[in-house]
Scaffold this motif. Structure first.
Motif, PDB file in Angstrom:
ATOM      1  N   PRO A  30      14.527  19.580 -30.047  1.00  0.00           N
ATOM      2  CA  PRO A  30      14.639  20.352 -28.817  1.00  0.00           C
ATOM      3  C   PRO A  30      13.323  21.088 -28.557  1.00  0.00           C
ATOM      4  CG  PRO A  30      15.863  21.427 -30.600  1.00  0.00           C
ATOM      5  CD  PRO A  30      15.212  20.208 -31.187  1.00  0.00           C
ATOM      6  N   VAL A  31      12.793  20.950 -27.351  1.00  0.00           N
ATOM      7  CA  VAL A  31      11.500  21.583 -27.040  1.00  0.00           C
ATOM      8  C   VAL A  31      11.573  22.279 -25.678  1.00  0.00           C
ATOM      9  CG1 VAL A  31      10.181  19.883 -28.393  1.00  0.00           C
ATOM     10  CG2 VAL A  31      10.551  19.485 -25.950  1.00  0.00           C
ATOM     11  N   PRO A  32      10.779  23.342 -25.506  1.00  0.00           N
ATOM     12  CA  PRO A  32      10.789  24.029 -24.210  1.00  0.00           C
ATOM     13  C   PRO A  32      10.265  23.124 -23.099  1.00  0.00           C
ATOM     14  CG  PRO A  32       9.532  25.283 -25.866  1.00  0.00           C
ATOM     15  CD  PRO A  32       9.823  23.940 -26.451  1.00  0.00           C
ATOM     16  N   VAL A  51      18.467  26.617 -31.692  1.00  0.00           N
ATOM     17  CA  VAL A  51      17.056  26.776 -32.055  1.00  0.00           C
ATOM     18  C   VAL A  51      16.438  27.641 -30.976  1.00  0.00           C
ATOM     19  CG1 VAL A  51      14.842  25.581 -32.267  1.00  0.00           C
ATOM     20  CG2 VAL A  51      16.905  24.527 -33.167  1.00  0.00           C
ATOM     21  N   ARG A  52      15.646  28.619 -31.390  1.00  0.00           N
ATOM     22  CA  ARG A  52      15.074  29.514 -30.387  1.00  0.00           C
ATOM     23  C   ARG A  52      13.564  29.332 -30.270  1.00  0.00           C
ATOM     24  NH1 ARG A  52      15.842  35.194 -31.579  1.00  0.00           N
ATOM     25  NH2 ARG A  52      15.325  34.504 -33.672  1.00  0.00           N
ATOM     26  N   TYR A  53      13.110  29.211 -29.046  1.00  0.00           N
ATOM     27  CA  TYR A  53      11.671  29.222 -28.759  1.00  0.00           C
ATOM     28  C   TYR A  53      11.360  30.502 -27.986  1.00  0.00           C
ATOM     29  CZ  TYR A  53      10.309  24.688 -30.517  1.00  0.00           C
ATOM     30  OH  TYR A  53       9.987  23.653 -31.361  1.00  0.00           O
ATOM     31  N   PRO A  54      10.107  30.943 -27.988  1.00  0.00           N
ATOM     32  CA  PRO A  54       9.780  32.196 -27.286  1.00  0.00           C
ATOM     33  C   PRO A  54       9.754  31.992 -25.769  1.00  0.00           C
ATOM     34  CG  PRO A  54       7.794  31.255 -28.212  1.00  0.00           C
ATOM     35  CD  PRO A  54       8.925  30.366 -28.647  1.00  0.00           C
ATOM     36  N   GLU A  57       7.833  34.369 -23.534  1.00  0.00           N
ATOM     37  CA  GLU A  57       6.390  34.249 -23.753  1.00  0.00           C
ATOM     38  C   GLU A  57       5.856  33.066 -22.928  1.00  0.00           C
ATOM     39  OE1 GLU A  57       2.673  34.191 -25.851  1.00  0.00           O
ATOM     40  OE2 GLU A  57       4.052  32.515 -26.111  1.00  0.00           O
ATOM     41  N   ILE A  58       6.628  31.980 -22.937  1.00  0.00           N
ATOM     42  CA  ILE A  58       6.262  30.806 -22.148  1.00  0.00           C
ATOM     43  C   ILE A  58       6.332  31.140 -20.650  1.00  0.00           C
ATOM     44  CG2 ILE A  58       6.917  28.422 -21.588  1.00  0.00           C
ATOM     45  CD1 ILE A  58       8.125  28.302 -24.481  1.00  0.00           C
ATOM     46  N   ILE A 168       3.674  34.466 -31.318  1.00  0.00           N
ATOM     47  CA  ILE A 168       5.013  34.052 -30.876  1.00  0.00           C
ATOM     48  C   ILE A 168       5.754  35.201 -30.200  1.00  0.00           C
ATOM     49  CG2 ILE A 168       6.500  34.610 -32.879  1.00  0.00           C
ATOM     50  CD1 ILE A 168       7.064  31.300 -32.442  1.00  0.00           C
ATOM     51  N   LEU A 214      11.682  36.470 -34.000  1.00  0.00           N
ATOM     52  CA  LEU A 214      10.877  35.242 -33.961  1.00  0.00           C
ATOM     53  C   LEU A 214       9.638  35.361 -34.849  1.00  0.00           C
ATOM     54  CD1 LEU A 214      11.029  34.168 -30.199  1.00  0.00           C
ATOM     55  CD2 LEU A 214      12.064  32.998 -32.142  1.00  0.00           C
TER      56      LEU A 214
ATOM     57  N   TYR B   3       5.079  22.426 -16.434  1.00  0.00           N
ATOM     58  CA  TYR B   3       4.893  22.938 -17.795  1.00  0.00           C
ATOM     59  C   TYR B   3       5.731  22.058 -18.704  1.00  0.00           C
ATOM     60  CZ  TYR B   3       5.344  25.611 -22.092  1.00  0.00           C
ATOM     61  OH  TYR B   3       5.337  25.987 -23.414  1.00  0.00           O
ATOM     62  N   THR B   5       5.871  20.235 -22.933  1.00  0.00           N
ATOM     63  CA  THR B   5       5.297  20.290 -24.268  1.00  0.00           C
ATOM     64  C   THR B   5       5.202  18.881 -24.828  1.00  0.00           C
ATOM     65  OG1 THR B   5       7.506  20.659 -25.147  1.00  0.00           O
ATOM     66  CG2 THR B   5       6.160  22.604 -24.811  1.00  0.00           C
ATOM     67  N   LEU B  20       3.718  21.693 -30.957  1.00  0.00           N
ATOM     68  CA  LEU B  20       3.916  21.339 -29.555  1.00  0.00           C
ATOM     69  C   LEU B  20       2.684  21.777 -28.787  1.00  0.00           C
ATOM     70  CD1 LEU B  20       7.541  22.743 -29.028  1.00  0.00           C
ATOM     71  CD2 LEU B  20       6.897  20.395 -29.530  1.00  0.00           C
ATOM     72  N   GLU B  22       1.224  22.807 -25.442  1.00  0.00           N
ATOM     73  CA  GLU B  22       1.745  23.292 -24.165  1.00  0.00           C
ATOM     74  C   GLU B  22       0.843  22.764 -23.056  1.00  0.00           C
ATOM     75  OE1 GLU B  22       1.682  27.625 -25.574  1.00  0.00           O
ATOM     76  OE2 GLU B  22       3.470  27.533 -24.296  1.00  0.00           O
ATOM     77  N   LYS B  35       9.779  23.985 -34.093  1.00  0.00           N
ATOM     78  CA  LYS B  35      10.725  24.734 -34.925  1.00  0.00           C
ATOM     79  C   LYS B  35      11.621  23.840 -35.763  1.00  0.00           C
ATOM     80  CE  LYS B  35      11.629  28.694 -34.264  1.00  0.00           C
ATOM     81  NZ  LYS B  35      11.557  30.148 -34.130  1.00  0.00           N
ATOM     82  N   TRP B  49      -2.380  27.046 -34.962  1.00  0.00           N
ATOM     83  CA  TRP B  49      -2.134  27.842 -33.748  1.00  0.00           C
ATOM     84  C   TRP B  49      -3.257  27.652 -32.722  1.00  0.00           C
ATOM     85  CZ3 TRP B  49       1.897  30.118 -31.656  1.00  0.00           C
ATOM     86  CH2 TRP B  49       2.963  30.568 -32.447  1.00  0.00           C
TER      87      TRP B  49
END
Lengths: 271, 135
Positions: A30-32, A51-54, A57-58, A168, A214, B3, B5, B20, B22, B35, B49
């Motif tokens: 799973p990806v943002p 699963v948590r992504y920031p 922040e994005i 993050i 996070l 946007y 990834t 990923l 971006e 993750k 990073w």
């Protein structure tokens, strides 16, 4: 899930939002992803994993380039707390950002030890009970002072200075970062000076940290950063009565400059 | 407004962390740790990073350079490979296969590393094979 996808599609069609920041399936991962009305077929890959992504922040990354767009964002309890702080700090305009609420599963709430695993309005999932657990803070508070100091110094000494905790963090939105200021921190050198590197960040988390955890998830050295910031967060509410992440006009007291008002960071479009 | 990834593997060392990239409107603007990746489990080091930063760096080589006299000049891949093949053949003929050697890289894939050692062992005939992770 189909109902949820349909809801997003309707928001696109009515023009209420021009993009939806959510999570899509990329193979097993799973990806943002920013879903847009131009590609409604991508909503087929929309997923809501544990699963948590920031996300916030994005969101800031997108808003910096598109400050006028109406965006929807998938928000859990933690994301909503982050958005509340971002509004107070003039980083986003609340009228342009639509919260699409997700209630976290019991598993996720338990693994996050989350005190509020749901946002105000829920569009997907069922509310589960909050997890009240401050055993991590208690364990350290009961240590004699010297032992406590040694404990933190030993934890900080594991740091490889990756800046992952800062990178993050949805609350790390400053234009300039103290942790990259050569007069205060020797940049280009690892390991970092301890405990100053970590204490600077801890101080900056006061009045900001929304306890999403996070940072700790991103730490390759397994430093219990969240415990440190939770303690700072408790101190803020205990001494100054401020709980970061709550909605409303009250701002971080540490940004209060007396009669001159608040030292709120520059607006997003002034950057 | 785009946007998205791109799931990929960090090129900085042989650990193989999942990250990923971006991508905003076709431009790589940042990195997030993957993750759910079994190797790094949502964590990265400082190099990971910042793994996107060399993409648009001014000093990045985008074409092969061939030394002509005192200067390095841009060349086509055919010309560069032709030059390498000719020089290798010449050196091997004059000084023997052990006068040649190769450094491979942790930044390459397993398959690329395999092919490099193969060409040096089987085609050139030397065991002078090493890699950057020793440096």
């Amino acid at each position: 899930m189909e109902k949820f996808k349909k809801y997003i599609k309707e928001l696109f069609e009515s023009g209420e939002i021009e993009g939806f920041l959510g999570i899509r399936k990329n193979g097993l991962h799973p990806v943002p992803h920013l879903f847009t009305p131009e590609h409604p077929e991508e909503l087929e890959t929309l997923t809501i994993p544990d699963v948590r992504y920031p996300m916030t922040e994005i969101l800031l990354t997108i808003v910096r380039k598109y400050p006028d767009k109406k965006l929807g964002i998938m928000v859990r309890g933690c994301d909503e707390r982050a958005l509340n702080e971002l509004v107070k700090n003039q980083k986003i305009l609340p009228e342009l950002i639509k919260h699409i609420g997700i209630a976290c599963s019991a598993d996720l709430a338990a693994s996050c030890r989350c005190a509020q695993p749901y946002p105000e309005e829920i569009h997907y999932g069922e509310k589960v009970a909050p997890v009240e657990d401050r055993s991590d803070i208690e364990a350290i508070d009961t240590m004699p002072q010297e032992e406590r100091f040694d404990y933190w110094m030993s934890e900080f000494s594991k740091c490889i200075k990756c800046y992952g905790c800062r990178n993050i963090c949805s609350m790390c939105f400053c234009d300039q970062c103290t942790l990259e200021d050569n007069d205060l921190i020797a940049t280009g050198q690892a390991p970092p000076a301890i405990p100053i590197f970590h204490l600077i960040r801890a101080f900056h988390m006061a009045g900001r940290c929304i306890d999403c955890g996070l940072c700790e998830e991103a730490c390759p050295a397994h430093i219990p950063l969240r415990t440190l910031y939770r303690k700072v967060r408790e101190s803020m509410s205990g001494f100054l009565g401020y709980v970061s992440g709550t909605e409303g006009g009250e701002k971080d007291p540490l940004e209060f400059l007396g009669s001159e008002g608040y030292m709120v960071p520059s607006k997003i479009d002034e950057k | 407004m785009e946007y998205r990834t791109v799931l990929t593997t960090c090129t900085y060392c042989g650990t193989g962390c999942g990250l990923l990239l971006e991508v905003m409107d076709g431009e790589v603007v940042g990195v997030l740790p993957a993750k759910t990746h079994p190797i790094n489990e949502g964590k990265l080091c400082i190099k990971g990073w910042n793994a996107h930063e060399f993409i648009y760096a001014d000093g990045r080589l985008t074409k092969p350079l061939v030394r002509k006299g005192d200067t390095l000049e841009e060349a086509s891949w055919d010309e560069a490979l032709e030059t390498i093949a000719n020089k290798f053949a010449e050196i091997k003929k004059t000084n023997g296969p052990d006068s040649l050697g190769c450094f491979s890289s942790a930044k390459c894939t397993n398959e690329e590393n395999y092919l490099l050692q193969k060409i040096f062992r089987a085609a050139i005939g030397t065991n002078n094979v090493d890699h950057c992770a020793r440096l």
